[in-house]
Motif scaffolding. Structure first.
Motif, PDB file in Angstrom:
ATOM      1  N   GLY A 221     -10.155  39.114 -60.288  1.00 43.05           N
ATOM      2  CA  GLY A 221      -9.640  39.619 -58.529  1.00 43.05           C
ATOM      3  C   GLY A 221      -8.782  40.816 -58.381  1.00 43.05           C
ATOM      4  O   GLY A 221      -7.963  40.653 -57.753  1.00 43.05           O
TER       5      GLY A 221
ATOM      6  N   SER B 134     -14.845  35.365 -53.037  1.00 45.76           N
ATOM      7  CA  SER B 134     -13.871  34.888 -54.495  1.00 45.76           C
ATOM      8  C   SER B 134     -13.712  33.995 -53.899  1.00 45.76           C
ATOM      9  O   SER B 134     -13.604  32.977 -55.379  1.00 45.76           O
ATOM     10  CB  SER B 134     -13.100  36.188 -54.735  1.00 45.76           C
ATOM     11  OG  SER B 134     -13.546  37.331 -55.344  1.00 45.76           O
TER      12      SER B 134
ATOM     13  N   TRP C  94     -13.536  42.426 -59.992  1.00 41.98           N
ATOM     14  CA  TRP C  94     -14.188  41.742 -58.786  1.00 41.98           C
ATOM     15  C   TRP C  94     -13.350  39.631 -60.175  1.00 41.98           C
ATOM     16  O   TRP C  94     -13.393  38.837 -59.249  1.00 41.98           O
ATOM     17  CB  TRP C  94     -15.872  41.107 -59.037  1.00 41.98           C
ATOM     18  CG  TRP C  94     -16.101  40.150 -57.459  1.00 41.98           C
ATOM     19  CD1 TRP C  94     -14.845  39.588 -56.947  1.00 41.98           C
ATOM     20  CD2 TRP C  94     -17.402  39.465 -57.150  1.00 41.98           C
ATOM     21  NE1 TRP C  94     -15.708  38.289 -56.025  1.00 41.98           N
ATOM     22  CE2 TRP C  94     -17.372  38.848 -56.310  1.00 41.98           C
ATOM     23  CE3 TRP C  94     -18.834  40.244 -58.402  1.00 41.98           C
ATOM     24  CZ2 TRP C  94     -18.494  38.099 -55.937  1.00 41.98           C
ATOM     25  CZ3 TRP C  94     -19.900  39.530 -57.649  1.00 41.98           C
ATOM     26  CH2 TRP C  94     -19.483  38.506 -56.652  1.00 41.98           C
TER      27      TRP C  94
END
Length: 120
Positions: free
Chosen positions: A19, A55, A16
């Motif tokens: 990305g 994100s 995470w």
């Protein structure tokens, strides 16, 4: 060698933060569920889409502590965004057969909400 729940839990946050949504998707069961203050997902693709959207506002994720109890991994972390002070957050992942099958998240989402309109 089979990855442990702790390994899979760590991979979740590592992917995470980078990305790396392909790796993130690879550790999720197809029917994973996600429940948190900003939404619900009922499969892996919805879960990844939600993390991808999140994100866009996240500037950092600082893991403070991880607890492992058999197939369950709880991580206390600070969710940093461009528009708020760090948000204390807990993420509970359940792992079965080498995949995350459920994710529950809790934090106070109020700092992410626009201020209420003032009455004139």
């Amino acid at each position: 060698m089979t990855a442990t729940a702790a390994d899979i839990g760590a991979t979740y946050f590592d992917a995470w933060k980078r990305g790396d949504f392909g790796t993130l998707r690879s550790i999720l069961a197809d029917d994973v569920t996600f429940d948190g203050p900003l939404g619900h997902a009922s499969n892996a693709d919805e879960c990844v889409d939600g993390l991808r959207r999140m994100s866009k506002i996240v500037t950092d994720i600082v893991v403070c502590k991880t607890f492992v109890d058999g197939p369950d991994v709880l991580t206390w972390f600070e969710l940093h965004t461009a528009g708020t002070a760090p948000l204390p957050t807990v993420n509970w992942r359940h792992v079965a057969d080498g995949k995350i099958t459920s994710i529950r998240v809790t934090f106070d989402p109020r700092p992410l909400s626009p201020p209420p309109a003032s009455a004139s």
